[in-house]
Design a protein around this motif. Structure first.
Motif, short mmCIF file in Angstrom:
data_model
loop_
_atom_site.label_atom_id
_atom_site.label_comp_id
_atom_site.label_asym_id
_atom_site.label_seq_id
_atom_site.Cartn_x
_atom_site.Cartn_y
_atom_site.Cartn_z
N THR A 131 0.60 -1.18 -0.10
CA THR A 131 -0.27 -0.18 -0.04
C THR A 131 0.53 1.58 -0.38
O THR A 131 0.78 2.26 -0.84
CB THR A 131 -0.74 0.08 1.38
OG1 THR A 131 -1.73 -1.10 0.74
CG2 THR A 131 -1.81 1.51 1.39
N ALA A 132 1.97 1.56 0.56
CA ALA A 132 3.04 2.31 1.03
C ALA A 132 3.27 2.52 -0.07
O ALA A 132 3.84 4.23 -1.14
CB ALA A 132 3.47 2.43 2.18
N LEU A 133 4.14 1.35 -1.13
CA LEU A 133 4.50 1.78 -2.62
C LEU A 133 3.42 2.02 -3.32
O LEU A 133 3.81 3.25 -4.48
CB LEU A 133 4.88 -0.35 -2.45
CG LEU A 133 5.64 0.08 -4.22
CD1 LEU A 133 6.70 1.30 -4.21
CD2 LEU A 133 6.21 -1.33 -4.91
N ALA A 134 2.51 1.35 -3.27
CA ALA A 134 1.73 2.10 -4.66
C ALA A 134 1.59 3.94 -4.21
O ALA A 134 1.39 4.71 -5.08
CB ALA A 134 0.13 1.43 -4.49
N LYS A 135 1.14 3.92 -2.73
CA LYS A 135 0.97 6.08 -2.48
C LYS A 135 1.82 6.22 -2.78
O LYS A 135 2.40 7.70 -3.74
CB LYS A 135 1.33 5.79 -1.32
CG LYS A 135 -0.68 5.21 -0.35
CD LYS A 135 -1.02 5.42 0.56
CE LYS A 135 -2.30 5.79 0.89
NZ LYS A 135 -2.51 5.17 2.36
N LEU A 136 3.40 6.24 -3.33
CA LEU A 136 3.95 6.34 -2.64
C LEU A 136 5.00 6.77 -5.10
O LEU A 136 5.51 7.38 -5.16
CB LEU A 136 5.88 5.93 -1.86
CG LEU A 136 6.34 5.58 -1.16
CD1 LEU A 136 7.87 5.30 -0.80
CD2 LEU A 136 6.80 7.54 -1.74
N ASN A 137 4.43 5.74 -5.33
CA ASN A 137 4.34 5.70 -7.14
C ASN A 137 2.77 6.38 -7.32
O ASN A 137 3.66 7.21 -8.38
CB ASN A 137 3.87 4.43 -7.83
CG ASN A 137 5.65 3.33 -7.42
OD1 ASN A 137 7.16 3.54 -8.23
ND2 ASN A 137 5.16 2.14 -7.32
N SER A 138 2.56 6.80 -6.33
CA SER A 138 0.97 7.73 -7.32
C SER A 138 1.75 9.08 -7.24
O SER A 138 1.74 10.30 -7.91
CB SER A 138 0.20 7.48 -6.18
OG SER A 138 -1.17 8.42 -6.59
N GLU A 139 2.67 9.24 -5.55
CA GLU A 139 2.87 10.51 -5.50
C GLU A 139 4.05 10.68 -6.88
O GLU A 139 4.00 12.00 -6.99
CB GLU A 139 3.90 10.38 -4.45
CG GLU A 139 3.85 11.88 -3.86
CD GLU A 139 4.21 12.45 -2.09
OE1 GLU A 139 4.60 12.74 -1.24
OE2 GLU A 139 3.75 10.81 -1.54
N LEU A 140 4.91 10.55 -7.01
CA LEU A 140 5.59 9.93 -7.66
C LEU A 140 5.31 10.31 -9.01
O LEU A 140 6.06 11.51 -9.75
CB LEU A 140 7.01 8.92 -7.59
CG LEU A 140 8.40 8.61 -8.68
CD1 LEU A 140 8.75 10.51 -8.64
CD2 LEU A 140 8.69 7.30 -9.35
#
Length: 168
Positions: free
Chosen positions: A104-113
């Motif tokens: 979930t944290a990785l998905a959020k980071l990818n979205s933010e990136l």
């Protein structure tokens, strides 16, 4: 009984190594989070400047890389826990929850990136457009100055007289 004891010991040793590795990844993610706060503080009021967005982009890419390492590590730990314990063991469930949180944290980071990269592209395109606009304005001013260099009729006579006074 000795075989069981060795298997248990191997599982525990692997778990300790995993925890060390995970702690290192979490420390690095914490450092990157602190650096992101520093960038935000340094560029306060300039959140969408190209320089700010480039700095954030670099930190976000590093965070995604670290989070990916964490996810992969948790996947391995989950598989090992399934083999060492059982599918329904509390330790296996703990790894499963940690993996879901990390994904979930990785998905959020990818979205933010992705959002940051979009804003960076817009800022760079805007800067390019501004530079072209300034060039166009400079050319228009020069053309206007060239065209008004010689005024027709009585205005031209006044202009010539003024130039003569300036030269004297």
């Amino acid at each position: 009984m000795a075989v069981r004891q060795i298997t248990t010991r191997l599982a525990i040793d692997g778990e300790q190594e995993y925890k060390k590795q995970l702690a290192a990844v979490n420390r690095e993610l914490g450092n990157l989070g602190a650096e992101m706060k520093l960038v935000d503080a340094q560029f306060k009021g300039q959140a969408n400047s190209a320089e700010t967005l480039r700095a954030k982009n670099s930190l976000l890419q590093q965070s995604v890389e670290q989070q990916t390492v964490k996810v992969e590590s948790l996947k391995e730990a989950l598989e090992e826990a399934k083999q060492a314990y059982t599918e329904n063991d509390a330790r296996t469930d703990s790894y499963r929850r940690q993996l879901l949180s990390a994904e979930t944290a990785l998905a959020k980071l990818n979205s933010e990136l992705n959002e940051n990269e979009k804003l960076l592209k817009e800022a760079e395109d805007s800067a390019d457009g501004c530079a072209k606009s300034i060039d166009g304005y400079g050319k228009a001013v020069k053309e206007a100055a060239d065209e008004t260099g010689t005024l027709p009729g009585p205005l031209g006579d006044i202009q010539t007289a003024l130039k003569g006074l300036r030269n004297e």
